[in-house]
Motif scaffolding. Structure first.
Motif, PDB file in Angstrom:
ATOM      1  N   ARG A   1       7.134  -4.646  -0.976  1.00  0.00           N
ATOM      2  CA  ARG A   1       7.531  -3.592  -1.914  1.00  0.00           C
ATOM      3  C   ARG A   1       7.623  -4.122  -3.338  1.00  0.00           C
ATOM      4  O   ARG A   1       7.268  -3.429  -4.288  1.00  0.00           O
ATOM      5  N   THR A   2       8.104  -5.349  -3.506  1.00  0.00           N
ATOM      6  CA  THR A   2       8.199  -5.897  -4.855  1.00  0.00           C
ATOM      7  C   THR A   2       6.807  -6.110  -5.463  1.00  0.00           C
ATOM      8  O   THR A   2       6.621  -5.941  -6.673  1.00  0.00           O
ATOM      9  N   LEU A   3       5.838  -6.465  -4.627  1.00  0.00           N
ATOM     10  CA  LEU A   3       4.481  -6.610  -5.122  1.00  0.00           C
ATOM     11  C   LEU A   3       3.958  -5.286  -5.672  1.00  0.00           C
ATOM     12  O   LEU A   3       3.157  -5.240  -6.604  1.00  0.00           O
ATOM     13  N   GLY A   4       4.429  -4.202  -5.077  1.00  0.00           N
ATOM     14  CA  GLY A   4       3.993  -2.874  -5.501  1.00  0.00           C
ATOM     15  C   GLY A   4       4.704  -2.355  -6.736  1.00  0.00           C
ATOM     16  O   GLY A   4       4.478  -1.232  -7.152  1.00  0.00           O
ATOM     17  N   GLY A   5       5.588  -3.156  -7.292  1.00  0.00           N
ATOM     18  CA  GLY A   5       6.218  -2.752  -8.555  1.00  0.00           C
ATOM     19  C   GLY A   5       7.700  -2.528  -8.489  1.00  0.00           C
ATOM     20  O   GLY A   5       8.329  -2.284  -9.531  1.00  0.00           O
ATOM     21  N   GLU A   6       8.307  -2.561  -7.306  1.00  0.00           N
ATOM     22  CA  GLU A   6       9.757  -2.445  -7.241  1.00  0.00           C
ATOM     23  C   GLU A   6      10.383  -3.668  -7.907  1.00  0.00           C
ATOM     24  O   GLU A   6       9.806  -4.739  -7.962  1.00  0.00           O
ATOM     25  N   ARG A   7      11.581  -3.507  -8.405  1.00  0.00           N
ATOM     26  CA  ARG A   7      12.240  -4.583  -9.136  1.00  0.00           C
ATOM     27  C   ARG A   7      12.361  -5.830  -8.244  1.00  0.00           C
ATOM     28  O   ARG A   7      12.825  -5.777  -7.128  1.00  0.00           O
TER      29      ARG A   7
ATOM     30  N   SER B   1       0.820  -1.213   0.000  1.00  0.00           N
ATOM     31  CA  SER B   1       0.000   0.000   0.000  1.00  0.00           C
ATOM     32  C   SER B   1       0.852   1.262   0.000  1.00  0.00           C
ATOM     33  O   SER B   1       0.474   2.280  -0.594  1.00  0.00           O
ATOM     34  N   ARG B   2       2.012   1.216   0.665  1.00  0.00           N
ATOM     35  CA  ARG B   2       2.894   2.377   0.648  1.00  0.00           C
ATOM     36  C   ARG B   2       3.516   2.588  -0.730  1.00  0.00           C
ATOM     37  O   ARG B   2       3.786   3.722  -1.140  1.00  0.00           O
ATOM     38  N   THR B   3       3.722   1.491  -1.446  1.00  0.00           N
ATOM     39  CA  THR B   3       4.306   1.587  -2.777  1.00  0.00           C
ATOM     40  C   THR B   3       3.291   2.069  -3.801  1.00  0.00           C
ATOM     41  O   THR B   3       3.631   2.814  -4.731  1.00  0.00           O
ATOM     42  N   VAL B   4       2.032   1.649  -3.647  1.00  0.00           N
ATOM     43  CA  VAL B   4       0.964   2.061  -4.566  1.00  0.00           C
ATOM     44  C   VAL B   4      -0.199   2.623  -3.743  1.00  0.00           C
ATOM     45  O   VAL B   4      -1.267   2.009  -3.645  1.00  0.00           O
ATOM     46  N   PRO B   5      -0.020   3.786  -3.108  1.00  0.00           N
ATOM     47  CA  PRO B   5      -1.041   4.322  -2.197  1.00  0.00           C
ATOM     48  C   PRO B   5      -2.374   4.567  -2.892  1.00  0.00           C
ATOM     49  O   PRO B   5      -2.429   5.027  -4.034  1.00  0.00           O
ATOM     50  N   GLY B   6      -3.426   4.206  -2.174  1.00  0.00           N
ATOM     51  CA  GLY B   6      -4.770   4.467  -2.663  1.00  0.00           C
ATOM     52  C   GLY B   6      -5.341   3.383  -3.545  1.00  0.00           C
ATOM     53  O   GLY B   6      -6.519   3.444  -3.924  1.00  0.00           O
ATOM     54  N   ASP B   7      -4.555   2.371  -3.882  1.00  0.00           N
ATOM     55  CA  ASP B   7      -5.060   1.325  -4.758  1.00  0.00           C
ATOM     56  C   ASP B   7      -5.850   0.278  -3.969  1.00  0.00           C
ATOM     57  O   ASP B   7      -5.768   0.193  -2.753  1.00  0.00           O
ATOM     58  N   GLU B   8      -6.578  -0.544  -4.690  1.00  0.00           N
ATOM     59  CA  GLU B   8      -7.592  -1.425  -4.103  1.00  0.00           C
ATOM     60  C   GLU B   8      -6.988  -2.712  -3.535  1.00  0.00           C
ATOM     61  O   GLU B   8      -6.100  -3.321  -4.130  1.00  0.00           O
ATOM     62  N   VAL B   9      -7.514  -3.128  -2.380  1.00  0.00           N
ATOM     63  CA  VAL B   9      -7.198  -4.429  -1.808  1.00  0.00           C
ATOM     64  C   VAL B   9      -8.504  -5.218  -1.694  1.00  0.00           C
ATOM     65  O   VAL B   9      -9.457  -4.777  -1.056  1.00  0.00           O
ATOM     66  N   VAL B  10      -8.534  -6.375  -2.352  1.00  0.00           N
ATOM     67  CA  VAL B  10      -9.687  -7.275  -2.283  1.00  0.00           C
ATOM     68  C   VAL B  10      -9.300  -8.424  -1.361  1.00  0.00           C
ATOM     69  O   VAL B  10      -8.252  -9.049  -1.543  1.00  0.00           O
ATOM     70  N   ARG B  11     -10.131  -8.710  -0.375  1.00  0.00           N
ATOM     71  CA  ARG B  11      -9.795  -9.721   0.625  1.00  0.00           C
ATOM     72  C   ARG B  11     -10.803 -10.869   0.644  1.00  0.00           C
ATOM     73  O   ARG B  11     -11.995 -10.660   0.433  1.00  0.00           O
ATOM     74  N   ARG B  12     -10.269 -12.062   0.893  1.00  0.00           N
ATOM     75  CA  ARG B  12     -11.131 -13.223   1.137  1.00  0.00           C
ATOM     76  C   ARG B  12     -10.506 -14.007   2.281  1.00  0.00           C
ATOM     77  O   ARG B  12      -9.318 -14.341   2.227  1.00  0.00           O
ATOM     78  N   HIS B  13     -11.303 -14.311   3.319  1.00  0.00           N
ATOM     79  CA  HIS B  13     -10.798 -15.031   4.481  1.00  0.00           C
ATOM     80  C   HIS B  13     -11.467 -16.400   4.528  1.00  0.00           C
ATOM     81  O   HIS B  13     -12.538 -16.565   5.113  1.00  0.00           O
ATOM     82  N   ILE B  14     -10.820 -17.383   3.900  1.00  0.00           N
ATOM     83  CA  ILE B  14     -11.432 -18.707   3.810  1.00  0.00           C
ATOM     84  C   ILE B  14     -11.307 -19.499   5.110  1.00  0.00           C
ATOM     85  O   ILE B  14     -11.954 -20.539   5.265  1.00  0.00           O
ATOM     86  N   GLY B  15     -10.481 -19.028   6.051  1.00  0.00           N
ATOM     87  CA  GLY B  15     -10.427 -19.685   7.349  1.00  0.00           C
ATOM     88  C   GLY B  15     -11.645 -19.382   8.194  1.00  0.00           C
ATOM     89  O   GLY B  15     -12.052 -20.192   9.033  1.00  0.00           O
TER      90      GLY B  15
END
Length: 217
Positions: free
Chosen positions: A208-214, A29-43
Motif C-alpha cells: 500500500r505504501t508503494l501505491g502512495g499511502e503515507r 495494484s489495489r491502491t493504483v488500479p489500472g496502472d502499469e507493472v513492468v516485470r523482469r525475471h532474472i532467475g
C-alpha cells in the motif's frame, strides 16, 4: 504510476519470494488500479555472466573500437537502468541462496552500476524512489538462533538499494520457508506459520505504501 518488479528466484511455481512479492504487487495494484507493472525475471532469464566485464571494458574503450559483446553489454545496462528510472515504484524479490545473495541479482546489480546514471560517482537516478525488497530464507538466521549471522545477503542488498542507489526502502523478510519441505524442520511448524503470517501482513502494508499511502516514519 508504474511499478517495476524484479524476481530473482530460479523457480516460478512454488517460489516463496515470488509469493510474497505477489502480495505486495496486489496491494499496490489495489491502491493504483489500472496502472502499469513492468516485470523482469532474472532467475529464469539471467543476465549474461560476462556482461559486467564487457561493460567495464567498454567504459575504457573508444566507442568506435568496442567489440560487439561490449556494445551489447552497454545496451543491456541501459535497458536495465531505464526500467528503474522510468518506474515510479520498485519491487525486488530475492531469495537467500547458500547463505548469500543470488548470483542472478548480483550480476544484474553489477551491470546496472556500469550505467553512467547509476555510477557510485554520481547521484543515482533512482534517488528517493519508493521500493520494497522481499527476501526469504529457508532457515532462520535471526539474533539468538544457532546460525545467527549466516544470512550474508540481506545486509549487502540493503547497502546497495538504500545507500548506493538511495531508494526509500522497506524490507519484507520471511524465515523458515523450508519448514514443511525438510522433515528435519518439522519441529518449527508453529513458529514458521507465525513468521509467514507476519511477513504477509508486512507485504500488504508495504504494498500500500508503494501505491502512495503515507510511508511509515
Amino acid at each position: 504510476m508504474s511499478l517495476f518488479r524484479l524476481d530473482a528466484s530460479i523457480r516460478v511455481e512454488g517460489s516463496a519470494s515470488r509469493e510474497l512479492a505477489d502480495i505486495v504487487e496486489a496491494e499496490w495494484s489495489r491502491t493504483v488500479p489500472g496502472d502499469e507493472v513492468v516485470r523482469r525475471h532474472i532467475g529464469v532469464e539471467p543476465t549474461p555472466a560476462g556482461s559486467w566485464a564487457d561493460a567495464v571494458g567498454a567504459s575504457m574503450t573508444p566507442e568506435d573500437a568496442r567489440t560487439p559483446a561490449q556494445r551489447a553489454a552497454v545496451d543491456l545496462a541501459r535497458v536495465y537502468t531505464d526500467e528503474l528510472v522510468e518506474a515510479d515504484a520498485l519491487l525486488f524479490a530475492v531469495p537467500l541462496y547458500n547463505f548469500g545473495v543470488s548470483q542472478h541479482f548480483k550480476t544484474w546489480v553489477d551491470l546496472v552500476i556500469t550505467d553512467p546514471r547509476m555510477s557510485p560517482a554520481v547521484e543515482p537516478a533512482t534517488a528517493g524512489k519508493p521500493a520494497v525488497l522481499v527476501t526469504v530464507q529457508g532457515g532462520n538466521y535471526a539474533a539468538g538462533t544457532p546460525r545467527e549471522g549466516w544470512d550474508h545477503a540481506t545486509a549487502w542488498m540493503r547497502r546497495i538499494l538504500e545507500d548506493v542507489w538511495k531508494l526509500d526502502l522497506e524490507v519484507v523478510s520471511r524465515e523458515f520457508t523450508l519448514v514443511g519441505v525438510n522433515p528435519a524442520m518439522d519441529q518449527f511448524t508453529d513458529m514458521a506459520d507465525q513468521l509467514r503470517s507476519a511477513a504477509e501482513e508486512r507485504a500488504r502494508m508495504h504494498g500500500r505504501t508503494l501505491g502512495g499511502e503515507r510511508r511509515a516514519a
